[in-house]
Design a protein around this motif. Structure first.
Motif, short mmCIF file in Angstrom:
data_model
loop_
_atom_site.label_atom_id
_atom_site.label_comp_id
_atom_site.label_asym_id
_atom_site.label_seq_id
_atom_site.Cartn_x
_atom_site.Cartn_y
_atom_site.Cartn_z
N SER A 1 0.84 -1.19 0.00
CA SER A 1 0.00 0.00 0.00
C SER A 1 0.88 1.25 0.00
CB SER A 1 -0.92 0.01 1.22
OG SER A 1 -0.14 0.12 2.38
N THR A 2 0.43 2.24 -0.69
CA THR A 2 1.20 3.48 -0.76
C THR A 2 0.61 4.49 0.20
OG1 THR A 2 -0.18 4.31 -2.55
CG2 THR A 2 1.82 3.12 -3.17
N THR A 3 1.47 5.31 0.77
CA THR A 3 1.01 6.39 1.65
C THR A 3 1.26 7.71 0.96
OG1 THR A 3 3.13 6.48 2.76
CG2 THR A 3 1.44 5.07 3.75
N ALA A 4 0.30 8.59 1.05
CA ALA A 4 0.44 9.91 0.44
C ALA A 4 0.91 10.90 1.50
CB ALA A 4 -0.89 10.37 -0.14
N PRO A 5 1.91 11.71 1.17
CA PRO A 5 2.36 12.70 2.14
C PRO A 5 1.30 13.77 2.38
CG PRO A 5 3.43 13.07 0.02
CD PRO A 5 2.65 11.79 -0.10
N ALA A 6 1.33 14.34 3.55
CA ALA A 6 0.38 15.41 3.87
C ALA A 6 0.69 16.64 3.01
CB ALA A 6 0.47 15.77 5.35
N LYS A 7 -0.36 17.23 2.48
CA LYS A 7 -0.19 18.41 1.63
C LYS A 7 -1.40 19.32 1.80
CE LYS A 7 -0.96 18.40 -2.87
NZ LYS A 7 -0.92 18.09 -4.30
N PHE A 8 -1.12 20.60 1.99
CA PHE A 8 -2.23 21.55 2.11
C PHE A 8 -2.87 21.79 0.76
CE2 PHE A 8 -0.23 22.73 6.16
CZ PHE A 8 -1.36 22.79 6.96
N VAL A 9 -4.19 21.72 0.69
CA VAL A 9 -4.91 22.04 -0.55
C VAL A 9 -5.57 23.40 -0.43
CG1 VAL A 9 -5.29 19.68 -1.32
CG2 VAL A 9 -6.90 20.70 0.25
N LYS A 10 -5.83 23.82 0.80
CA LYS A 10 -6.35 25.18 1.01
C LYS A 10 -5.50 25.81 2.09
CE LYS A 10 -10.27 27.43 3.13
NZ LYS A 10 -11.50 27.15 3.85
N LYS A 11 -4.69 26.78 1.69
CA LYS A 11 -3.81 27.42 2.66
C LYS A 11 -4.51 28.61 3.28
CE LYS A 11 0.50 25.85 0.67
NZ LYS A 11 1.84 26.19 0.23
N LEU A 12 -3.93 29.08 4.38
CA LEU A 12 -4.50 30.23 5.07
C LEU A 12 -4.20 31.51 4.31
CD1 LEU A 12 -3.50 29.36 8.73
CD2 LEU A 12 -5.70 29.01 7.64
N ASN A 13 -5.14 32.42 4.33
CA ASN A 13 -4.93 33.75 3.77
C ASN A 13 -4.59 34.71 4.89
OD1 ASN A 13 -5.75 32.97 1.11
ND2 ASN A 13 -7.86 33.04 1.81
N ASP A 14 -4.13 35.90 4.51
CA ASP A 14 -3.96 36.95 5.50
C ASP A 14 -5.34 37.51 5.84
OD1 ASP A 14 -1.24 36.69 5.52
OD2 ASP A 14 -0.91 38.23 4.00
N TYR A 15 -5.55 37.76 7.10
CA TYR A 15 -6.85 38.28 7.53
C TYR A 15 -6.67 39.59 8.27
CZ TYR A 15 -9.30 33.95 6.48
OH TYR A 15 -9.86 32.87 5.84
N SER A 16 -7.62 40.47 8.10
CA SER A 16 -7.69 41.69 8.89
C SER A 16 -9.11 41.78 9.45
CB SER A 16 -7.38 42.90 8.02
OG SER A 16 -7.53 44.08 8.77
N ILE A 17 -9.24 41.80 10.77
CA ILE A 17 -10.57 41.87 11.38
C ILE A 17 -10.58 42.92 12.47
CG2 ILE A 17 -11.16 39.45 10.90
CD1 ILE A 17 -10.57 38.96 13.93
N GLU A 18 -11.78 43.31 12.85
CA GLU A 18 -11.92 44.27 13.94
C GLU A 18 -11.65 43.60 15.27
OE1 GLU A 18 -15.55 46.64 13.86
OE2 GLU A 18 -15.84 46.00 11.78
N LYS A 19 -11.05 44.33 16.17
CA LYS A 19 -10.79 43.83 17.52
C LYS A 19 -12.12 43.42 18.17
CE LYS A 19 -9.00 45.35 21.97
NZ LYS A 19 -8.56 46.49 22.75
N GLY A 20 -12.12 42.28 18.83
CA GLY A 20 -13.32 41.80 19.51
C GLY A 20 -14.18 40.88 18.66
#
Length: 71
Positions: free
Chosen positions: A1-20
């Protein structure tokens, strides 16, 4: 059996949000389980606490901060 290495398919974006406001970060990945995900801030591991919730599934990792602060 073959194992697939972990790979991100959806990476994080930069976020800007209001405090709170709440913030939810999600990264999705593929690969053969078990896959371990570590959240870090400035190189320091983030642990689940009153300030943040961490949810990990076989396909995604979610970091939720109910009430954000400037830090």
């Amino acid at each position: 059996s073959t194992t697939a290495p972990a790979k991100f398919v959806k990476k994080l974006n930069d976020y800007s949000i209001e405090k709170g406001k709440s913030l939810i970060l999600e990264g999705t990945y593929t690969g053969t389980p078990p896959i371990s995900v570590t959240w870090k801030k400035n190189g320091i591991n983030i642990s689940p606490s009153q300030r943040c919730n961490i949810t990990t599934t076989e396909r995604s990792a979610i970091l939720e901060i109910p009430s954000s602060t400037v830090e």
